[in-house]
Design a protein around this motif. Structure first.
Motif, short mmCIF file in Angstrom:
data_model
loop_
_atom_site.label_atom_id
_atom_site.label_comp_id
_atom_site.label_asym_id
_atom_site.label_seq_id
_atom_site.Cartn_x
_atom_site.Cartn_y
_atom_site.Cartn_z
N ILE A 46 -6.59 4.61 0.54
CA ILE A 46 -5.28 3.54 1.42
C ILE A 46 -5.45 4.31 2.83
O ILE A 46 -5.32 3.53 3.64
CB ILE A 46 -4.08 3.90 0.35
CG1 ILE A 46 -4.41 3.28 -0.70
CG2 ILE A 46 -2.99 3.33 1.33
CD1 ILE A 46 -3.07 3.48 -1.97
N ARG A 47 -5.46 5.31 2.95
CA ARG A 47 -5.39 6.06 4.42
C ARG A 47 -6.26 5.60 5.24
O ARG A 47 -6.29 4.98 6.37
CB ARG A 47 -5.51 7.62 4.49
CG ARG A 47 -4.12 8.31 4.09
CD ARG A 47 -4.37 9.85 4.53
NE ARG A 47 -3.31 10.51 3.75
CZ ARG A 47 -3.67 11.29 2.69
NH1 ARG A 47 -4.64 11.44 2.06
NH2 ARG A 47 -2.53 11.73 1.94
N GLY A 78 0.75 -1.11 -0.08
CA GLY A 78 0.05 0.11 -0.03
C GLY A 78 0.96 1.26 0.10
O GLY A 78 0.64 2.21 -0.95
N LEU A 79 1.84 1.32 0.75
CA LEU A 79 2.87 2.32 0.91
C LEU A 79 3.67 2.69 -0.27
O LEU A 79 3.83 3.80 -0.73
CB LEU A 79 3.78 2.24 1.97
CG LEU A 79 3.09 2.39 3.35
CD1 LEU A 79 3.86 2.06 4.55
CD2 LEU A 79 2.43 3.91 3.45
N ALA A 112 -0.16 7.03 -6.65
CA ALA A 112 -1.83 6.98 -6.25
C ALA A 112 -2.12 8.41 -6.58
O ALA A 112 -1.64 9.45 -5.99
CB ALA A 112 -2.34 6.49 -5.04
N TYR A 163 2.47 1.95 -3.25
CA TYR A 163 1.47 2.32 -4.33
C TYR A 163 1.25 3.80 -4.23
O TYR A 163 0.87 4.70 -4.88
CB TYR A 163 0.34 1.34 -4.42
CG TYR A 163 -0.74 1.84 -5.42
CD1 TYR A 163 -0.46 1.49 -6.56
CD2 TYR A 163 -1.77 2.63 -5.11
CE1 TYR A 163 -1.52 2.09 -7.57
CE2 TYR A 163 -2.72 2.86 -6.16
CZ TYR A 163 -2.60 2.74 -7.27
OH TYR A 163 -3.39 2.94 -8.28
N PHE A 164 1.25 4.23 -3.02
CA PHE A 164 0.79 5.56 -2.43
C PHE A 164 1.51 6.56 -3.08
O PHE A 164 0.82 7.51 -3.44
CB PHE A 164 1.15 5.54 -0.85
CG PHE A 164 0.49 6.75 -0.16
CD1 PHE A 164 -0.75 6.72 0.12
CD2 PHE A 164 0.98 8.06 -0.18
CE1 PHE A 164 -1.63 7.84 0.92
CE2 PHE A 164 0.22 8.91 0.73
CZ PHE A 164 -0.87 8.68 0.90
N GLU A 199 -7.43 7.78 -4.52
CA GLU A 199 -6.82 6.54 -4.03
C GLU A 199 -5.91 6.55 -2.71
O GLU A 199 -6.11 5.76 -1.82
CB GLU A 199 -5.78 6.18 -5.08
CG GLU A 199 -6.70 5.50 -6.27
CD GLU A 199 -5.61 5.19 -7.70
OE1 GLU A 199 -6.02 4.14 -8.24
OE2 GLU A 199 -4.55 5.95 -7.56
N ARG A 200 -5.31 7.67 -2.53
CA ARG A 200 -4.58 7.97 -1.35
C ARG A 200 -5.57 7.91 -0.18
O ARG A 200 -5.28 7.56 1.03
CB ARG A 200 -3.57 9.39 -1.29
CG ARG A 200 -2.32 9.24 -2.26
CD ARG A 200 -1.54 10.34 -2.43
NE ARG A 200 -0.53 10.17 -3.10
CZ ARG A 200 0.07 11.21 -3.20
NH1 ARG A 200 0.20 12.27 -2.44
NH2 ARG A 200 1.35 11.14 -4.00
#
Length: 138
Positions: free
Chosen positions: A39-40, A24-25, A31, A27-28, A35-36
């Motif tokens: 994810i958060r 996830g990080l 993103a 990709y962050f 999307e961020r």
């Protein structure tokens, strides 16, 4: 993106969580803002779940340790024995029965919700009060 969040939310072990979190990080950085945000939100939700599980596990462990340590141990006052598995400090009572703090219990004592016979005042221990470990209803 959906797979990332799905992997994060379904992580059952610490290793699975760390792996999903790392993905996830990674990709962050590339993103979109939406999307961020997703994810958060997913990471915070999973972290809250893990913290809640950890707290419950620690409470169970503390209760088991407490029960083990007080098994068959009694305190004798004026010739009467009081098993410490049945009589606990105010702080321990709050922990066992999920009260916020000892002021709630003090209030119950003052309002006589906790019967007088379920309070043991030990003058030899600087007037320490032990409470019979049974649930009371306010």
């Amino acid at each position: 993106m959906k797979t990332l969040i799905k992997n994060l939310m379904s992580a059952a072990t610490q290793d699975e969580y760390e792996s999903a979190s790392k993905e996830g990080l990674d990709y962050f950085a590339r993103a979109t803002e939406e999307e961020r945000s997703q994810i958060r939100k997913a990471m915070l939700q999973k972290a809250d779940e893990m913290m809640s599980d950890a707290i419950k596990t620690r409470q169970k462990a503390a209760m088991l340790i407490s029960e083990f340590e007080t098994k068959n141990i009694s305190i004798e006052i004026d010739g009467l024995k009081y098993p410490l598995s049945e009589w606990v400090t105010m702080k321990e009572y709050c922990r066992r029965f999920g009260l916020k703090n000892t002021m709630v219990l003090n209030n119950w004592i003052n309002r006589k919700i906790v019967p007088k016979e379920n309070i043991l005042k030990i003058s030899q221990l600087n007037n320490l009060r032990l409470i019979k470990a049974v649930p009371y209803k306010a």
